[in-house]
Design an enzyme around this catalytic site. Structure first.
Site, PDB file in Angstrom:
ATOM      1  N   PRO A  44       0.984  -1.093  -0.314  1.00 55.45           N
ATOM      2  CA  PRO A  44      -0.259  -0.397   0.197  1.00 55.45           C
ATOM      3  C   PRO A  44       0.602   1.256   0.203  1.00 55.45           C
ATOM      4  O   PRO A  44       1.401   1.672   1.451  1.00 55.45           O
ATOM      5  CB  PRO A  44      -0.562   0.257   1.295  1.00 55.45           C
ATOM      6  N   GLU A  45       0.517   1.988  -0.691  1.00 52.59           N
ATOM      7  CA  GLU A  45       0.909   3.495  -0.820  1.00 52.59           C
ATOM      8  C   GLU A  45       0.405   4.063  -1.180  1.00 52.59           C
ATOM      9  O   GLU A  45      -1.032   3.942  -1.192  1.00 52.59           O
ATOM     10  CB  GLU A  45       1.985   3.440  -2.230  1.00 52.59           C
TER      11      GLU A  45
END
Length: 277
Positions: A2-3
């Site tokens: 997750p960015e």
DNA sequence: GTCCATGTTCTTTA
DNA sequence: CTAAAGAACATGGA
């Protein structure tokens, strides 16, 4: 996984199903994902209403009607989904939160195989703001000020969440490509024109990724279980030896700060090509 | 068995 | 002292 684009997509998909509902039951199956570890998280959350869900960097922040807050960080393999209470519970599900009304049987679930993620209770105090500005809002002067303070490679500096919050290995590589900057360039050596391109490239790359609901490499799904599509549009990330979309030169890979780094040696030269007089 | 992985933090080194 | 580099964390897939 997750960015910023993935985290924001999770928030966007959580809001319509979770905000406004009340917590009726909490099952925390592992204590080691909670900070502080001795808090009675289940008792603290029970009967609280979720009044909003927001994002700051890679953190998913839950605001309760009581004005208390906590955040969830997805780490590398975390997933936050809303499922039916009777749906089978997948391995590595560490937290289950039943939501009102009971007849709708909705449950918020946090699953994290590698357990690099976690739940962080903030309460009513302010969250530690040891975290840099939001990349979608940052101004070039602000980015410049932060980059000039370090001699580290630009790639490493952009991964540092205290410099800028929300970028990770994929989007730093993609943004540096879009800005035509070599990842080993020292952050303090970035020229004004490179800086302006970088600031634009970061925003452009993130907005495009958001439009495609993030990148799914392996685990990432949004709150409804849908994967992202942006992985098909990566220009350099995980494309070592494949031809550059711009110039056909094979994409190069190097290891920087223990992270694989992908770039086009021709489009991202070490030194800015000078104009021929 | 080996190496690698979307992240952060602690420890060691310079 | 500080900044930067490296190791560690936990798990599974190729």
């Amino acid at each position: 996984m997750p960015e910023l684009p993935e985290v924001q997509t999770v928030v966007t998909t959580l809001i319509p199903t979770v905000v406004g509902r009340r917590v009726t039951r909490v099952q925390l199956r592992r204590r080691d994902i909670l900070t502080p570890p001795h808090l009675d998280f289940a008792a603290t959350l029970r009967n609280r209403k979720v009044s909003d869900i927001t994002r700051r960097g890679k953190r998913i922040i839950f605001l309760l009607e009581s004005a208390e807050r906590f955040f969830i960080h997805l780490g590398m393999t975390g997933r936050l989904t809303v499922e039916r209470t009777d749906a089978p519970i997948q391995p590595h599900t560490h937290l289950l939160i039943d939501l009102s009304p009971a007849r709708e049987k909705l449950q918020l679930r946090f699953r994290d195989q590698r357990r690099f993620g976690g739940i962080f209770w903030i309460g009513r105090g302010r969250a530690d703001e040891n975290i840099g500005p939001e990349p979608l809002l940052i101004r070039p002067s602000q980015l410049s000020r932060r980059l000039l303070k370090t001699t580290r490679a630009i790639k490493t500096a952009l991964l540092d969440q205290t410099v800028i919050a929300g970028l990770g290995n994929i989007y730093v590589d993609e943004a540096l490509f879009a800005a035509r900057i070599h990842p080993l360039t020292r952050a303090c050596d970035i020229t004004p024109s490179q800086l302006s391109r970088l600031c634009r490239a970061i925003k452009l790359t993130l907005r495009r990724a958001l439009r495609h609901r993030g990148s799914t490499l392996r685990d990432y799904v949004d709150a409804n279980g849908s994967t992202g599509r942006f992985q098909n549009l990566h220009r350099v990330y995980d494309r070592a030896a494949h031809p550059c979309h711009t110039c056909k030169t094979p994409i190069a890979r190097l290891v920087l700060g223990g992270r694989s780094t992908h770039f086009c040696p021709r489009c991202q030269p070490r030194r800015q090509s000078r104009r021929i007089l």
